[in-house]
Design an enzyme around this catalytic site. Structure first.
Site, PDB file in Angstrom:
ATOM      1  N   ASN A  64      42.858  54.809 -55.582  1.00 28.34           N
ATOM      2  CA  ASN A  64      44.084  54.204 -54.879  1.00 28.34           C
ATOM      3  C   ASN A  64      44.863  55.058 -54.620  1.00 28.34           C
ATOM      4  O   ASN A  64      45.364  56.037 -55.187  1.00 28.34           O
ATOM      5  CB  ASN A  64      44.501  52.791 -55.351  1.00 28.34           C
ATOM      6  N   GLU A  89      49.040  54.918 -53.128  1.00 22.54           N
ATOM      7  CA  GLU A  89      49.981  53.882 -52.873  1.00 22.54           C
ATOM      8  C   GLU A  89      51.048  54.791 -51.994  1.00 22.54           C
ATOM      9  O   GLU A  89      50.923  55.922 -51.650  1.00 22.54           O
ATOM     10  CB  GLU A  89      50.706  53.596 -54.103  1.00 22.54           C
ATOM     11  N   CYS A 128      43.409  50.767 -51.642  1.00 22.35           N
ATOM     12  CA  CYS A 128      42.532  50.638 -52.697  1.00 22.35           C
ATOM     13  C   CYS A 128      41.660  51.670 -52.827  1.00 22.35           C
ATOM     14  O   CYS A 128      41.260  52.217 -51.911  1.00 22.35           O
ATOM     15  CB  CYS A 128      42.036  49.172 -52.895  1.00 22.35           C
ATOM     16  N   GLU A 182      38.655  51.419 -53.396  1.00 22.30           N
ATOM     17  CA  GLU A 182      37.261  50.922 -52.676  1.00 22.30           C
ATOM     18  C   GLU A 182      37.289  51.289 -51.305  1.00 22.30           C
ATOM     19  O   GLU A 182      36.302  51.810 -50.732  1.00 22.30           O
ATOM     20  CB  GLU A 182      36.950  49.379 -52.988  1.00 22.30           C
ATOM     21  N   CYS A 204      39.550  43.450 -54.472  1.00 18.03           N
ATOM     22  CA  CYS A 204      40.582  42.661 -53.814  1.00 18.03           C
ATOM     23  C   CYS A 204      39.613  42.164 -52.430  1.00 18.03           C
ATOM     24  O   CYS A 204      38.800  42.826 -51.989  1.00 18.03           O
ATOM     25  CB  CYS A 204      41.731  43.236 -53.154  1.00 18.03           C
ATOM     26  N   CYS A 222      39.002  44.498 -49.476  1.00 17.03           N
ATOM     27  CA  CYS A 222      37.867  45.475 -49.782  1.00 17.03           C
ATOM     28  C   CYS A 222      36.702  44.735 -49.709  1.00 17.03           C
ATOM     29  O   CYS A 222      35.782  45.475 -49.147  1.00 17.03           O
ATOM     30  CB  CYS A 222      38.173  46.324 -51.209  1.00 17.03           C
TER      31      CYS A 222
END
Ligand code: THU
Length: 148
Positions: A59, A61, A70, A72, A102, A105
């Site tokens: 991830n 940010e 994210c 993934e 999530c 994703c």
């Protein structure tokens, strides 16, 4: 069954435990590069393409929170922009407790992966839980069904 290939893995049907273990371990390694100063929740992912190549992500940010990505999707974006289009399995790791991808994703997985695409969620001491994409995202939107 997945067979170790030259520099990679070849999947003929369902993955064996060694392949899942290796992917989960790669996800854990990728997690070390997570950039997560805001949540302090580091996540890593490792994705096995049909080509037998493995792509990883973590991830990343941003101070503008919505701009973060994210692990993934980072792995999927790396793979797709390297020319891959078909995938077999993905491992995700975030520490001792299995993390589930999530909704965004899962929808991005839907774009490229079949119903039987396997998602491994790493847990304590090398353990993991696994589910197919169909189980993780029932009724997901797909262009092939809705945009003919
Ligand atoms: N995150 C992931 O990278 N993958 C998941 O499966 C769940 C959440 C990230 C997004 C954000 O950077 C942090 O974890 C906290 O939500």
């Amino acid at each position: 069954m997945i067979l170790p290939g030259k520099g990679g893995l070849t999947m003929s049907h369902t993955p064996d435990a060694a392949v899942a273990d290796r992917l989960v371990e790669k996800a854990r390694t990728a997690r070390r590069n997570a950039y997560c100063p805001y949540s302090r929740f580091a996540v890593g992912a490792a994705l096995l393409a049909e080509s037998s190549r493995i792509y990883t992500g973590a991830n990343c940010e941003n101070a503008a929170f919505g701009a973060g990505i994210c692990a993934e999707r980072a792995a999927l974006s790396a793979a797709v922009t390297a020319g891959e289009r078909r995938f077999l399995l993905l491992a995700v790791a975030a520490g001792d407790k299995p993390v589930t991808p999530c909704g965004i994703c899962r929808q991005v997985m839907r774009e490229f992966c079949r119903d039987d695409f396997l998602i491994y969620m790493g847990g304590p001491e090398g353990s993991y839980e696994t589910h197919t994409l169909a189980e993780m995202l029932p009724f997901g939107f797909s262009a092939s069904q809705h945009m003919k």
